[in-house]
Design an enzyme around this catalytic site. Sequence first.
Site, PDB file in Angstrom:
ATOM      1  N   HIS A  60     -12.527  -0.510   5.176  1.00  0.00           N
ATOM      2  CA  HIS A  60     -11.088  -0.796   5.204  1.00  0.00           C
ATOM      3  C   HIS A  60     -10.417  -0.223   6.450  1.00  0.00           C
ATOM      4  CE1 HIS A  60      -7.221  -0.987   2.493  1.00  0.00           C
ATOM      5  NE2 HIS A  60      -6.931  -1.196   3.775  1.00  0.00           N
ATOM      6  N   HIS A  76      -6.188  -0.820  10.734  1.00  0.00           N
ATOM      7  CA  HIS A  76      -7.558  -1.310  10.610  1.00  0.00           C
ATOM      8  C   HIS A  76      -8.215  -1.266  11.989  1.00  0.00           C
ATOM      9  CE1 HIS A  76      -6.215  -3.881   6.885  1.00  0.00           C
ATOM     10  NE2 HIS A  76      -6.146  -2.589   6.671  1.00  0.00           N
ATOM     11  N   TYR A  81     -11.299  17.953  19.489  1.00  0.00           N
ATOM     12  CA  TYR A  81      -9.966  17.401  19.242  1.00  0.00           C
ATOM     13  C   TYR A  81      -9.822  16.748  17.871  1.00  0.00           C
ATOM     14  CZ  TYR A  81     -10.081  18.326  24.167  1.00  0.00           C
ATOM     15  OH  TYR A  81     -10.257  18.956  25.370  1.00  0.00           O
ATOM     16  N   GLU A 115       0.810  -1.205   0.000  1.00  0.00           N
ATOM     17  CA  GLU A 115       0.000   0.000   0.000  1.00  0.00           C
ATOM     18  C   GLU A 115       0.852   1.268   0.000  1.00  0.00           C
ATOM     19  OE1 GLU A 115      -4.249  -1.308   1.732  1.00  0.00           O
ATOM     20  OE2 GLU A 115      -2.741  -0.996   3.281  1.00  0.00           O
ATOM     21  N   HIS A 167      -1.408   3.943   8.729  1.00  0.00           N
ATOM     22  CA  HIS A 167      -2.647   3.315   8.260  1.00  0.00           C
ATOM     23  C   HIS A 167      -2.866   2.034   9.054  1.00  0.00           C
ATOM     24  CE1 HIS A 167      -5.688   1.359   5.944  1.00  0.00           C
ATOM     25  NE2 HIS A 167      -4.871   0.509   5.346  1.00  0.00           N
TER      26      HIS A 167
END
Length: 200
Positions: free
Chosen positions: A160, A95, A120, A74, A93
Amino acid sequence: MVESLTPMDQAIWVAKSLFDRGKTSGSTANLSFRHQDGIYITGSGTCFGFLTPDSFALIDETGAHAGDIAPSKEYPLHTALYKQRPNIQAIIHTHSFYSVLWSCLPHENHQDVIPAYTPYLRMRLGSVCLVPYAPPGSEELFALFSERISNTNGYLLANHGPIAGGSDILSAFYALEEFEEGARIAWSLRNESSANTITL
């Protein structure tokens, strides 16, 4: 103090913190940071719980790399964001649970997909942009992501997971933490609202 560590050591600390607290599992996450003239990114198949400096690939903005460690598949998500947002110097990144839950819901406003119930979320990320679903690691996903990069540090890949950027690895980490917290709050308030709705 983690602030005094090298960027590489900070990245390893951040990854282990996320793994140890269940914010990621297995080899499903990736992170990167700019350093000098290159981009260090976690290698393909690496686990956040067991990273060492040898777990990272060194790439340029095209993804070209030298050595035995192949970058995460990715990596184009990372290079696209670096290219279009020069102020971003680190990207994470994952999950993470609540962000993934939120990514599976239908959303009307794709430019601002997580309600800012606390200040925030905006402070750390700005608005969060939803990227339509495409298979992980696919050219379609990379194109959809590149088309939606804007003046924000937070992106939610549909079905995702989250992508958070920052001016350094710790800033990206704090942004990702707020991303997940914002999704958790939004999910909890949505469920509470549903429970209090009376259908006649």
